[in-house]
Design a protein around this motif. Structure first.
Motif: not given
Length: 310
Positions: A85-100
């Motif tokens: 599974p993706a790390t929590k850090q990576l999941t958060r990063m992906s969500s934030e970058v996608q939003a930007v």
């Protein structure tokens, strides 16, 4: 006259010193009371890379390091990476970058023709390893690898002007700003910047191979400092992984996903499999590519949904 000359000489000396001081960026701005040895460990990591550098730049200095700075040269093979599974850090990063990226313009200045998409396929395929980085002179005639260069220069300047940790949301916002709110150009800029960063961290390119317009920006000292300031992707600070690989796989796959949609995930799966066979991979790096492809696919779907609703 002599007094005036001496006074001017002293002024020039102090002016030069000020310029040198202003241009000398801190090695890294992540030292804190919780880990006073962090900066030293990062310096040791860079010295290790330099000591392992090969005379043949095609041979990478491939390290897996923890956020605490402990490194190893060897990658370990594990089939568990396919389903990790993706790390929590990576999941958060992906969500934030996608939003930007979703906050930017869908219209783009990038060429979008069948011919340029064919060149994109070649640029993102395995025929373009990090020793053949986008900043190299050899890529001057390649559209996808040269189109973002002016924006890469601006991005590096902006990042170097700051201090402290660089979150991926901040990295994405800065790219979007220097690209005039053009989301697709910003994603290409990040894909090329992070791949160039990986080439420098792996000590795979000599300054003479870099496009002269980019050499000042891509000085090793500049990029080493930025690399350490960019937020890591591990939840466990002791877990070792190839950070530069994970970062550029995320942004490269995100750009591919923004152009191709679902097919990009299949290509990342194939890339992960081939890397697993050669053992030059780890679970965070593998998952980063998949998360990037999904983030790009979301942009791709939003782009076509908006276009079809006009």
């Amino acid at each position: 006259m002599a007094a005036v000359a001496n006074h001017e000489a002293r002024n020039d000396f102090h002016s030069d010193n000020r310029k040198q001081s202003e241009s000398s960026k801190p090695f890294v701005d992540l030292c804190n009371r919780e880990d006073s040895n962090l900066c030293q460990k990062m310096r040791e990591q860079d010295r290790l890379r330099d000591s392992l550098k090969h005379s043949d730049v095609r041979e990478p200095v491939y390290l897996e390091c923890s956020e605490a700075g402990d490194c190893r040269q060897e990658s370990s093979f594990s089939l568990g990476r396919f389903s990790a599974p993706a790390t929590k850090q990576l999941t958060r990063m992906s969500s934030e970058v996608q939003a930007v990226m979703s906050s930017g313009h869908f219209n783009t200045s990038l060429r979008q023709t069948p011919l340029t998409y064919a060149s994109l396929a070649l640029a993102l395929a395995g025929t373009s390893p990090t020793y053949d980085a986008p900043m190299s002179i050899a890529k001057n005639d390649s559209y996808w690898e040269s189109a973002s260069r002016p924006n890469e220069i601006k991005l590096i300047e902006r990042l170097l002007s700051g201090q402290g940790e660089i979150s991926h949301a901040q990295l994405a916002r800065t790219a979007l700003e220097v690209c005039g709110n053009d989301s697709q150009l910003a994603m290409l800029t990040l894909a090329n910047f992070t791949k160039n960063m990986a080439a420098i961290e792996r000590r795979q390119i000599n300054p003479s191979q870099i496009d002269p317009a980019l050499r000042e920006s891509y000085k090793q000292g500049n990029i080493d400092s930025l690399f350490h300031r960019i937020k890591g992707l591990a939840d466990d600070p002791t877990e070792k992984y190839n950070k530069e690989g994970a970062i550029y796989h995320f942004y490269g796959a995100m750009f591919a996903g923004s152009q191709w949609g679902s097919i990009s995930s299949s290509l990342v799966h194939l890339d992960n499999f081939l890397l697993d066979v050669s053992t030059e991979s780890d679970r965070i790096k593998d998952t980063a590519g998949l998360m990037g492809a999904r983030a790009g696919k979301a942009f791709f779907e939003a782009y076509y949904a908006k276009r079809d609703n006009r």
